[in-house]
Design a protein around this motif. Structure first.
Motif, short mmCIF file in Angstrom:
data_model
loop_
_atom_site.label_atom_id
_atom_site.label_comp_id
_atom_site.label_asym_id
_atom_site.label_seq_id
_atom_site.Cartn_x
_atom_site.Cartn_y
_atom_site.Cartn_z
N TYR A 93 -55.30 -83.87 10.71
CA TYR A 93 -54.18 -84.51 10.02
C TYR A 93 -53.37 -85.32 11.00
N ARG A 94 -52.67 -86.31 10.49
CA ARG A 94 -51.76 -87.13 11.30
C ARG A 94 -50.45 -87.28 10.55
N PRO A 95 -49.36 -87.54 11.28
CA PRO A 95 -48.08 -87.76 10.60
C PRO A 95 -48.17 -88.97 9.66
N LEU A 96 -47.47 -88.89 8.55
CA LEU A 96 -47.39 -90.03 7.63
C LEU A 96 -46.59 -91.15 8.28
N THR A 97 -47.05 -92.36 8.08
CA THR A 97 -46.32 -93.54 8.55
C THR A 97 -45.56 -94.15 7.38
N TYR A 104 -45.64 -77.33 -11.32
CA TYR A 104 -46.64 -78.18 -10.67
C TYR A 104 -46.60 -78.15 -9.14
N SER A 105 -45.69 -77.40 -8.55
CA SER A 105 -45.64 -77.13 -7.11
C SER A 105 -45.85 -78.35 -6.21
N PRO A 106 -44.99 -79.36 -6.31
CA PRO A 106 -45.14 -80.50 -5.40
C PRO A 106 -44.83 -80.10 -3.96
N ILE A 107 -45.39 -80.88 -3.04
CA ILE A 107 -45.08 -80.70 -1.63
C ILE A 107 -44.31 -81.91 -1.13
N VAL A 108 -43.56 -81.71 -0.07
CA VAL A 108 -42.98 -82.81 0.67
C VAL A 108 -43.96 -83.07 1.81
N ALA A 109 -44.86 -84.01 1.57
CA ALA A 109 -45.92 -84.27 2.55
C ALA A 109 -45.32 -84.89 3.81
N ILE A 110 -45.80 -84.38 4.94
CA ILE A 110 -45.41 -84.94 6.24
C ILE A 110 -46.64 -85.41 7.01
N GLU A 111 -47.83 -85.05 6.49
CA GLU A 111 -49.08 -85.42 7.15
C GLU A 111 -50.12 -85.84 6.11
#
Length: 143
Positions: free
Chosen positions: A100-104, A74-81
Motif C-alpha cells: 500500500y501507499r499513502p493516498l495522494t 455500511y461501515s465506511p472507512i477513512v482511507a489513507i492508503e
C-alpha cells in the motif's frame, strides 16, 4: 465537545486499519483496494458517535450529510492508503515489495471516505454519490 484532529500517521497507529476493495459509482467497474480506519471508530474515539447525522467536509467546501444508520449499516472507512499497482511501481510511487501507499491528492486523498459499492443499495449508486467524499478535512455532528 472537544475538537479532535488526526493526521495520517495518527490514524494509522491509533486505529485498526481495515481494507475495502471496491469499484466506485463513476468508475469503469474496476476495483481498487484501500486501507484506513473505520469512520465509526474515529467517531467513537472523538466522542461524537451518538449523533444522528454527520457533516463530512472536503477541502473544496463540499459537504455531505451522512446518517449514523448509514455508517452502522455500511461501515465506511477513512482511507489513507491505496493498494500499489504496476503503474505505481513504474512511476516510483511504490517499491517492489510495497503493498500500500499513502493516498495522494490525485487519488482523492490524503483522506477519502470509501464505501464498499456492492454492499450499498442500488438506489445509492446514482442518488447518493455524495457519500463518497474526497480530501476529507472535517467530520462533525450535523446541527
Amino acid at each position: 465537545m472537544a475538537l479532535r484532529t488526526y493526521d495520517a500517521d495518527q490514524l494509522r497507529h491509533v486505529f485498526p486499519l481495515q481494507e475495502r476493495t471496491t469499484a466506485t459509482p463513476w468508475g469503469d467497474g474496476q476495483t481498487k483496494s484501500y486501507r484506513g480506519p473505520l469512520l465509526k471508530d474515529i467517531l467513537a474515539r472523538s466522542d461524537i458517535a451518538g449523533a444522528r447525522t454527520f457533516e463530512i467536509s472536503a477541502f473544496n467546501g463540499f459537504i455531505s450529510i451522512i446518517t449514523g444508520e448509514e455508517i452502522d449499516a455500511y461501515s465506511p472507512i477513512v482511507a489513507i492508503e491505496q493498494e500499489c499497482d504496476e503503474e505505481d511501481r513504474t512511476n516510483g510511487l511504490c517499491k517492489a515489495s510495497q503493498t500500500y501507499r499513502p493516498l495522494t491528492i490525485e487519488d482523492g486523498g490524503p483522506f477519502y471516505l470509501i464505501w464498499r459499492l456492492k454492499d450499498l443499495p442500488s438506489t445509492y449508486v446514482f442518488g447518493r454519490k455524495s457519500i463518497w467524499v474526497w480530501f476529507v478535512v472535517a467530520v462533525r455532528p450535523s446541527p
